[in-house]
Design an enzyme around this catalytic site. Structure first.
Site, PDB file in Angstrom:
ATOM      1  CG  HIS A   1      -6.197   4.773  -1.632  1.00 15.41           C
ATOM      2  ND1 HIS A   1      -5.088   4.336  -0.960  1.00 15.41           N
ATOM      3  CD2 HIS A   1      -6.130   4.222  -2.866  1.00 15.41           C
ATOM      4  CE1 HIS A   1      -4.376   3.555  -1.762  1.00 15.41           C
ATOM      5  NE2 HIS A   1      -4.986   3.472  -2.925  1.00 15.41           N
TER       6      HIS A   1
ATOM      7  CG  ASP B   1       0.757   7.580  -3.603  1.00 12.32           C
ATOM      8  OD1 ASP B   1       0.697   8.433  -4.519  1.00 12.32           O
ATOM      9  OD2 ASP B   1       0.199   7.724  -2.511  1.00 12.32           O
TER      10      ASP B   1
ATOM     11  CB  ILE C   1     -11.293  -0.802   5.020  1.00  7.55           C
ATOM     12  CG1 ILE C   1     -12.446  -0.476   4.060  1.00  7.55           C
ATOM     13  CG2 ILE C   1     -11.754  -0.691   6.485  1.00  7.55           C
ATOM     14  CD1 ILE C   1     -13.467  -1.570   3.911  1.00  7.55           C
TER      15      ILE C   1
ATOM     16  N   GLY D   1      -7.666   8.469   7.257  1.00  2.00           N
ATOM     17  CA  GLY D   1      -7.825   8.776   8.669  1.00  2.00           C
ATOM     18  C   GLY D   1      -9.276   8.807   9.131  1.00  2.00           C
TER      19      GLY D   1
ATOM     20  CG  ASP E   1      -1.972   0.996   1.278  1.00  2.00           C
ATOM     21  OD1 ASP E   1      -2.425   1.398   0.189  1.00  2.00           O
ATOM     22  OD2 ASP E   1      -2.399   1.391   2.384  1.00  2.00           O
TER      23      ASP E   1
HETATM   24  P1  13P Z   1      -8.888   4.821   5.720  1.00  2.00           P
HETATM   25  O1  13P Z   1      -8.010   5.703   6.534  1.00  2.00           O
HETATM   26  O2  13P Z   1     -10.154   5.530   5.313  1.00  2.00           O
HETATM   27  O3  13P Z   1      -9.176   3.508   6.328  1.00  2.00           O
HETATM   28  O4  13P Z   1      -8.115   4.533   4.324  1.00  2.00           O
HETATM   29  C1  13P Z   1      -7.154   3.514   4.241  1.00  2.00           C
HETATM   30  C2  13P Z   1      -6.388   3.555   2.974  1.00  2.00           C
HETATM   31  O5  13P Z   1      -6.713   4.226   2.012  1.00  2.00           O
HETATM   32  C3  13P Z   1      -5.194   2.718   2.912  1.00  2.00           C
HETATM   33  O6  13P Z   1      -4.479   2.910   1.739  1.00  2.00           O
HETATM   34  O1  G3H Z   2      -3.268   4.906   3.679  1.00  2.00           O
HETATM   35  C1  G3H Z   2      -2.679   4.685   4.725  1.00  2.00           C
HETATM   36  C2  G3H Z   2      -2.991   3.512   5.562  1.00  2.00           C
HETATM   37  O2  G3H Z   2      -4.028   3.811   6.459  1.00  2.00           O
HETATM   38  C3  G3H Z   2      -1.760   3.013   6.244  1.00  2.00           C
HETATM   39  O3  G3H Z   2      -1.429   3.798   7.333  1.00  2.00           O
HETATM   40  O4  G3H Z   2       0.981   4.312   6.931  1.00  2.00           O
HETATM   41  O5  G3H Z   2      -0.014   4.496   9.240  1.00  2.00           O
HETATM   42  O6  G3H Z   2       0.363   2.252   8.181  1.00  2.00           O
HETATM   43  P1  G3H Z   2       0.070   3.704   7.962  1.00  2.00           P
HETATM   44 ZN    ZN Z   3      -4.564   4.917   0.965  1.00  2.00          ZN
END
Ligand code: 13P
Ligand code: G3H
Ligand code: ZN
Length: 309
Positions: free
Chosen positions: A211, A104, A255, A181, A82
């Site tokens: 996202h 990204d 999510i 968030g 991710d």
């Molecule tokens: P949320 O913060 O809405 O759960 O989004 C998560 C996300 O986009 C991870 O890449």
């Molecule tokens: O998009 C971001 C995700 O919620 C991951 O969050 O980078 O704190 O692990 P993190």
């Molecule tokens: Zn994301």
């Protein structure tokens, strides 16, 4: 069954007007909680690891846990990086056994985003791995990088065809008003479905990714607030909007925040009710159970991917 890519999952989701849940994982209890839900609901799964999660847990541990989940469940599971922020991180994740990566480069110019993404696509496709990229920029915090409302930008539908053709990317994350968030909207939640429709016209049958798609479930926020937490003003994406997106070209819904809220709500409640407990199993167990309940709800009532494994 080995780890799979998301290719077949997305083809079926597009045709069936549903979406695959992409859940962020950081430890064993989160993985087990999600996989138990998918097992009960017979749903295909994407488990995704951010670079923060890589640093926290070590990707080898996470991959081995996900392999155990496949052995335990027999489900098709895709292991996804991710928000990969560099070519090098994407390559390392592919070497670590991931079957899907996100590059990204959305904070770069269109020209540079295309150049970086194309380079990742070449390496990934040579290794049987699929690639997600992003056009437009979501507000919120990810991996300590804070994107302010002023810096965020909606995806320009006029750029998507050029981007996909020049990069060869397999799926595209777009910005239509969601954000990362637990504090997504100051006023009424609003998503730019007009942008999604325009993107869909320009990219027929192409999988789109959303996202920042947690609903920030009020019940969990209330439990946290009633048990010593402070999350007033938290607000997420309404579920009917997510269902609408899933019925359109959105094939992957990310999510993370809702998992975090479920986990924290369960732990806070447990400690409030059992102040003498100090065995981690006593409070991580309920957290895992609440994650299963949350993910079952998402699979059936938001994503519509139950029974599709
Ligand atoms: P949320 O913060 O809405 O759960 O989004 C998560 C996300 O986009 C991870 O890449
Ligand atoms: O998009 C971001 C995700 O919620 C991951 O969050 O980078 O704190 O692990 P993190
Ligand atoms: Zn994301």
């Amino acid at each position: 069954m080995p780890l799979v890519t998301s290719k077949e999952m997305f083809e079926k989701a597009y045709e069936g007007h549903y979406a695959i849940g992409a859940f962020n994982v950081n430890n064993m209890e989160i993985i087990q909680g999600i996989v138990e839900a998918a097992k009960i609901e017979r749903a295909p799964l994407i488990l995704q690891v951010s670079s923060g999660a890589r640093k926290y847990a070590n990707p080898i541990y996470l991959r081995k846990l996900v392999e155990a989940a496949i052995e335990d469940s027999g489900l098709p599971i895709c292991l996804h990086l991710d928000h990969g922020d560099s070519y090098e991180l994407c390559v390392q994740s592919i070497k670590d056994g991931f079957t899907s990566v996100m590059i990204d480069a959305s904070h770069h110019s269109l020209k540079d985003n295309i150049a970086i993404t194309r380079e990742v696509v070449k390496y990934a496709h040579d290794h049987g791995v699929v690639v997600e990229a992003e056009l437009g920029r979501l507000e919120g915090v990810e991996d300590d990088i804070k994107v302010s409302a002023e810096e965020s930008s909606y995806t320009d539908p006029d750029q998507v065809e050029e981007f996909v053709t020049k990069t060869g990317v397999d799926s595209l994350a777009i910005a239509i008003g969601t954000s990362h968030g637990a504090f997504k909207f100051k006023g009424e939640p609003k998503l730019r479905f007009d942008i999604l429709e325009e993107v869909e016209k320009r990219l027929p049958k192409f999988p789109i990714v959303l996202h920042g798609a947690s609903s920030v479930i009020p019940e969990y926020v209330n439990i946290i607030n009633q048990n010593g937490g402070c999350m007033s003003g938290a607000k997420g994406v309404p579920e009917d909007m997510l269902r609408k997106a899933a019925s359109m070209s959105v094939c992957k819904i990310n999510i993370d925040s809702d998992l975090r809220l479920a986990c924290t709500a369960a732990i806070r409640k447990h400690h409030a009710e059992n102040p003498a407990h100090f065995d981690p199993r006593q409070y991580l167990g309920p957290a895992r159970t609440l994650i299963t309940e949350l993910v079952r709800h998402k699979l059936v009532h938001v994503l519509g991917c139950n029974g599709k494994a």
